[in-house]
Motif scaffolding. Sequence first.
Motif, PDB file in Angstrom:
ATOM      1  N   ASP A 149      10.760  14.843  16.398  1.00 53.41           N
ATOM      2  CA  ASP A 149      11.267  13.743  15.590  1.00 53.41           C
ATOM      3  C   ASP A 149      10.410  12.483  15.749  1.00 53.41           C
ATOM      4  O   ASP A 149      10.385  11.881  16.822  1.00 53.41           O
ATOM      5  N   PRO A 150       9.720  12.031  14.698  1.00 51.52           N
ATOM      6  CA  PRO A 150       8.909  10.818  14.810  1.00 51.52           C
ATOM      7  C   PRO A 150       9.738   9.540  14.879  1.00 51.52           C
ATOM      8  O   PRO A 150       9.210   8.466  15.173  1.00 51.52           O
ATOM      9  N   LEU A 151      11.045   9.644  14.616  1.00 49.37           N
ATOM     10  CA  LEU A 151      11.926   8.469  14.632  1.00 49.37           C
ATOM     11  C   LEU A 151      12.849   8.463  15.855  1.00 49.37           C
ATOM     12  O   LEU A 151      13.798   7.683  15.912  1.00 49.37           O
ATOM     13  N   LYS A 152      12.567   9.317  16.835  1.00 49.11           N
ATOM     14  CA  LYS A 152      13.509   9.489  17.941  1.00 49.11           C
ATOM     15  C   LYS A 152      13.679   8.254  18.825  1.00 49.11           C
ATOM     16  O   LYS A 152      14.681   8.134  19.532  1.00 49.11           O
ATOM     17  N   LYS A 153      12.737   7.316  18.768  1.00 47.43           N
ATOM     18  CA  LYS A 153      12.861   6.106  19.582  1.00 47.43           C
ATOM     19  C   LYS A 153      13.679   5.027  18.892  1.00 47.43           C
ATOM     20  O   LYS A 153      13.908   3.972  19.459  1.00 47.43           O
ATOM     21  N   SER A 160      19.851  13.954  14.275  1.00 42.15           N
ATOM     22  CA  SER A 160      20.646  14.783  15.181  1.00 42.15           C
ATOM     23  C   SER A 160      20.013  16.172  15.134  1.00 42.15           C
ATOM     24  O   SER A 160      19.675  16.664  14.057  1.00 42.15           O
ATOM     25  N   ARG A 161      19.844  16.779  16.287  1.00 45.02           N
ATOM     26  CA  ARG A 161      19.113  18.047  16.363  1.00 45.02           C
ATOM     27  C   ARG A 161      20.034  19.142  16.882  1.00 45.02           C
ATOM     28  O   ARG A 161      20.823  18.916  17.795  1.00 45.02           O
ATOM     29  N   ASN A 162      19.912  20.330  16.290  1.00 46.77           N
ATOM     30  CA  ASN A 162      20.790  21.424  16.687  1.00 46.77           C
ATOM     31  C   ASN A 162      20.072  22.766  16.550  1.00 46.77           C
ATOM     32  O   ASN A 162      19.709  23.155  15.449  1.00 46.77           O
ATOM     33  N   PRO A 163      19.849  23.474  17.661  1.00 43.54           N
ATOM     34  CA  PRO A 163      19.324  24.844  17.559  1.00 43.54           C
ATOM     35  C   PRO A 163      20.433  25.780  17.087  1.00 43.54           C
ATOM     36  O   PRO A 163      21.532  25.765  17.635  1.00 43.54           O
ATOM     37  N   ILE A 164      20.156  26.597  16.077  1.00 47.54           N
ATOM     38  CA  ILE A 164      21.158  27.477  15.481  1.00 47.54           C
ATOM     39  C   ILE A 164      20.722  28.929  15.626  1.00 47.54           C
ATOM     40  O   ILE A 164      19.565  29.268  15.400  1.00 47.54           O
ATOM     41  N   THR A 165      21.664  29.784  16.001  1.00 43.42           N
ATOM     42  CA  THR A 165      21.418  31.224  16.078  1.00 43.42           C
ATOM     43  C   THR A 165      22.385  31.931  15.132  1.00 43.42           C
ATOM     44  O   THR A 165      23.467  31.417  14.833  1.00 43.42           O
ATOM     45  N   PRO A 166      22.044  33.129  14.635  1.00 45.36           N
ATOM     46  CA  PRO A 166      22.849  33.772  13.586  1.00 45.36           C
ATOM     47  C   PRO A 166      24.060  34.541  14.094  1.00 45.36           C
ATOM     48  O   PRO A 166      24.116  34.962  15.252  1.00 45.36           O
ATOM     49  N   ASN A 167      25.004  34.733  13.183  1.00 44.63           N
ATOM     50  CA  ASN A 167      26.159  35.603  13.405  1.00 44.63           C
ATOM     51  C   ASN A 167      26.085  36.797  12.470  1.00 44.63           C
ATOM     52  O   ASN A 167      25.345  36.786  11.484  1.00 44.63           O
ATOM     53  N   GLU A 206      14.933  11.047  24.876  1.00 39.04           N
ATOM     54  CA  GLU A 206      14.772   9.603  24.769  1.00 39.04           C
ATOM     55  C   GLU A 206      16.093   8.856  25.009  1.00 39.04           C
ATOM     56  O   GLU A 206      16.117   7.793  25.603  1.00 39.04           O
ATOM     57  N   SER A 207      17.190   9.435  24.543  1.00 40.47           N
ATOM     58  CA  SER A 207      18.495   8.780  24.718  1.00 40.47           C
ATOM     59  C   SER A 207      18.861   8.693  26.189  1.00 40.47           C
ATOM     60  O   SER A 207      19.354   7.678  26.665  1.00 40.47           O
ATOM     61  N   LEU A 208      18.606   9.788  26.927  1.00 43.32           N
ATOM     62  CA  LEU A 208      18.918   9.793  28.353  1.00 43.32           C
ATOM     63  C   LEU A 208      18.021   8.847  29.117  1.00 43.32           C
ATOM     64  O   LEU A 208      18.443   8.180  30.069  1.00 43.32           O
ATOM     65  N   LEU A 209      16.749   8.786  28.702  1.00 48.85           N
ATOM     66  CA  LEU A 209      15.831   7.866  29.361  1.00 48.85           C
ATOM     67  C   LEU A 209      16.308   6.434  29.202  1.00 48.85           C
ATOM     68  O   LEU A 209      16.277   5.644  30.133  1.00 48.85           O
TER      69      LEU A 209
END
Length: 236
Positions: A149-153, A160-167, A206-209
Motif C-alpha cells: 500500500d503506497p498510502l499506508k503511512k 484495509s487489507r484482508n487475505p482471503i482463502t476459498p470455500n 505501520e499502525s503498530l509502529l
Amino acid sequence: MLTNEQILLFLHNDSWFVPSKSENKEIVTDSDGNKIEVSKSYYHRISDNCKIQIRVSNHGTYMNTWVKHRYDPTLSLQNLSVVFSNRPIEYKKVTEPQQIENEDGSISTVYTYFVVEQYVYKLDNLSIKDFKRVINQIKRLDETTVFTDPLKKKANKKASRNPITPNDIEDKPIPSTNNPVHPRQTIVRDNPNNEVDAKGNILPNESLLHTNKIVLKESQLRSIIREVIHKMFHSI
C-alpha cells in the motif's frame, strides 16, 4: 474527493487493464456527456507463467472468478485484488469444483486452494492524485515485486487489507492441503495484519509502529514526572 464514476472511466480508458467479460455492467457519463456502459472489474497479468494476477474493481472479491480464469492462481507470487468503494465491502469465498483428467483417463472433481490479498480504499478519503498513485504502484509490478500500500503511512487514506482463502460449494473452508501453492501465499495467509514482500519477509505494521511510538512517549513522560516529584520531595 474521488467518485465511483471517475475510477470506472479511468480504468475503462486505460488499455493496460482488461475489462471483465461479465455482463454485469454500469452506466457512466464520459467527458463529452455521453452515457456509456463500462465494466465494474478490470484485470492484468504479470508474465506468462502467472507470477502476479491483478484485479481492480469497485466491489469485493469473488473467489470463484479466480478459479474460472485460464491462469492458475496457485502459482502466483501474488493474487491481488484492489477495491475502490464507499460501500461496505463483502467478498464471496464460495468456489465451484474443477474437473481434471487423471493419468488413467478418469475424471476427478477437485477444489482449488489459494490466497488472494484484498486491499480496500474508501473513495471519500482519496483524491484523484491518491488514486493514480495506487494505480502507478500496480503498474510498476514485475515478476520480482509485489504490491504494498503506497498510502499506508496516511491513516485516513490507507487501505484495509484482508487475505482471503476459498470455500467449497457448501461454504466450508477448502483445506490448504488440497494442493500446493506458491510459498509466499502461505506466509500471507498466516500474517493477516502485516504486508509481506516478494521474498516472503514480513513487513512492519505501520499502525503498530505508530502506536508503539505513542506508548514510548507516554512512558518517557511518566518517567520525567516521577523524577520531578522525587526531586521535589528531597528538596523539602
